[in-house]
Design a protein around this motif. Structure first.
Motif, PDB file in Angstrom:
ATOM      1  N   VAL A 104       0.808  -1.215   0.000  1.00 18.02           N
ATOM      2  CA  VAL A 104       0.000   0.000   0.000  1.00 18.02           C
ATOM      3  C   VAL A 104       0.846   1.271   0.000  1.00 18.02           C
ATOM      4  O   VAL A 104       0.535   2.245  -0.695  1.00 18.02           O
ATOM      5  N   THR A 128      -3.722  -3.627  -9.161  1.00 16.49           N
ATOM      6  CA  THR A 128      -3.848  -4.247  -7.844  1.00 16.49           C
ATOM      7  C   THR A 128      -4.876  -5.379  -7.812  1.00 16.49           C
ATOM      8  O   THR A 128      -5.979  -5.231  -8.332  1.00 16.49           O
ATOM      9  N   ILE A 131      -5.352  -4.865  -2.988  1.00 11.62           N
ATOM     10  CA  ILE A 131      -5.518  -3.624  -2.220  1.00 11.62           C
ATOM     11  C   ILE A 131      -6.481  -2.703  -2.969  1.00 11.62           C
ATOM     12  O   ILE A 131      -6.203  -2.288  -4.082  1.00 11.62           O
ATOM     13  N   GLU A 135      -7.566   2.635  -0.790  1.00 13.00           N
ATOM     14  CA  GLU A 135      -6.556   2.644   0.274  1.00 13.00           C
ATOM     15  C   GLU A 135      -5.297   3.406  -0.103  1.00 13.00           C
ATOM     16  O   GLU A 135      -4.444   3.650   0.740  1.00 13.00           O
ATOM     17  N   GLU A 196     -13.222  -7.471  -1.012  1.00 11.28           N
ATOM     18  CA  GLU A 196     -11.927  -8.158  -1.019  1.00 11.28           C
ATOM     19  C   GLU A 196     -11.895  -9.263  -2.086  1.00 11.28           C
ATOM     20  O   GLU A 196     -12.801 -10.105  -2.144  1.00 11.28           O
TER      21      GLU A 196
END
Lengths: 322, 322
Positions: A104, A128, A131, A135, A196
């Protein structure tokens, strides 16, 4: 479709920045270059870009062998230029695909740098997988122009890309990325919330969890799980999705199917919580089963075989679409 | 492999009984007949066997068109004889495949009838997908010779069959059924415990549950779930199973993969309980999304398209293996 063509035409006047030149970044460079776009490829380690160029040339040559590009591989490769600085990569760029390290603070640092010096209209897609863009991309002037554009590896063979807005991504940026990806021949999946694993990895995850649990309970061997998918479930899923599949499996379509089989599926779900970790013993069990058929020393060869098979599928699909 | 050839040779001297001549039974008749075996096909409704014969002739003709049988379709069809009584179907039979109605009392009644009059060495495979054989085959002299032999539809195209012993099935019967199925060109998966849904439907179920849940939460549309599998996950799963797939996706193979991605998959599992029913509103939502692309009136046409695609896959695989 007109919109896609327009966006592609627009992109031909300005370069695409590929930031991070590992396996994923190199794969993206191929996707952009084979569509006729100019690519500037940057990595914090200049050596990585040179390695990437060698890999890209091999990949283009394989694609050519399978009839997956019409131009000479050298012509396509010549559109990709490794550059030594981030500034050179993004100078005048209309779009940047970032595939830097999945950490991150690394992603956040990059977005801050881009915010400072990228063209005011440049959109940034992040590769990504783990993540959410929220974020690392919020609270900056550039934020509305950053979103997740998550590929499957390698993106020049497997078309699906997941587009996931952060909480600050603008609709215009999503539309631009959608048109660009469509124009490149990718298949766009819109993931509307930053859950997620997004969609693809979630679907893979639940199937894998069940597979591991069945092995743990001694219900089935790893090899037989693989056979079940490879010679059963996977055939349909290579040309129809799961909803399309069940829609054809009851006389009156999906609602009929849900009524007939929903309760069975619910019982299966209830029978399993799936949230225990894969412990060392189980990992050892699975690994030793797999190593019986495929020694670690042959993994590389097997990967090459897989890529050949994927090229055959891509090639068959391309022929069908033409 | 020698064992498979021996079993097939043995089966050529004695008929195979196909009991229940619906879609599944008819599909099985094709599998046996194309391997050169004599089939007696029985159904409580004699009309059903005549309908089945018409269907079988169409299927054989399609198989022939795709190069999936070498003999004349008429020659293969001639090996299948509809018979009006159960006794005629099993007279002298070495193996019976039962595909009668999926209701426990119907299956139990059939096994009792077979126990009374089948040859002493006849093995019985049940096509049951939802009722474990232990619920309808125990406590009889025939019990050690009954097991689940669960196909995917249609079995003459999709090779996988799940072999599941009841608590009383003998090892000899499992071995016989394994050799027979292998000799027929099916892919045998050994399911060692009678878990609900066996392996194939459990793997399908968990993926479907996640797909429905993501639609329910507004994360993704049905169409985009289908794209994710059809243009992403499903490509690899059409020639590699899930364990084989992840084994290639980490430098040091599956154990390395489990260490890297196991925690992500566990978090995904923990985020979802999956055990709520698909309620009417959700079913309506999913059905209306699907009906936008595919009206109910076109389902039949779409099924024919699916079968064409499956034949193409089977045909490509057959060419590869020869």
């Amino acid at each position: 479709m007109t919109k896609n063509v327009e966006v592609l035409a627009l992109c031909k006047h300005r370069p695409i920045a590929v930031i991070g030149a590992g396996l994923v970044g190199a794969g993206w460079a191929v996707v952009f270059a084979r569509a006729g776009l100019t690519v500037k490829m940057y990595d914090t380690n200049i050596e990585t870009t040179h390695t990437a160029m060698r890999l890209i040339k091999e990949q283009l040559s394989s694609l050519s062998d399978h009839g997956l590009i019409d131009e000479d591989p050298g012509t396509v490769a010549a559109r990709i230029t490794p550059v030594p600085t981030l500034n050179e990569a993004i100078a005048g760029a209309i779009y940047a695909q970032e595939s830097v390290l999945e950490r991150v603070e690394v992603k956040r640092g990059l977005i801050r740098d881009l915010d400072a010096c990228a063209p005011q209209d440049m959109v940034v897609g992040s590769s990504t997988s783990g993540i959410p863009a929220s974020e690392f991309s919020l609270g900056l002037p550039i934020s509305p122009r950053v979103l997740t554009v998550h590929p499957v590896n390698p993106p020049y063979l497997i078309p699906v890309v997941e587009l996931v807005p952060s909480t600050q991504t603008s609709i215009e940026s999503i539309e631009f990325a959608t048109s660009l990806m469509n124009a490149l021949g990718q298949t766009v999946v819109h993931v509307r919330k930053e859950v997620e694993g997004f969609v693809l990895n979630r679907l893979q995850a639940v199937l894998l969890r069940e597979a591991w649990a069945l092995v743990q309970e001694g219900v089935v061997s790893c090899e037989d799980v693989d056979k079940t998918v490879r010679d059963g479930l996977g055939w349909r899923w290579s040309f129809m999705g799961p909803f399309e599949t069940i829609d054809l499996n009851a006389p009156q379509g999906v609602a009929d199917y849900a009524e007939r089989l929903g309760p069975l599926y619910q019982r299966i779900a209830q029978s399993r919580q799936h949230d225990s970790p894969w412990d060392a013993g189980l990992i050892e069990n699975v690994a030793s089963q797999l190593r019986q058929h495929l020694p670690l020393s042959e993994l590389e060869e097997r990967r090459a075989w897989r890529d050949q098979r994927l090229m055959e599928i891509a090639s068959a699909r391309r022929t069908k679409q033409q």
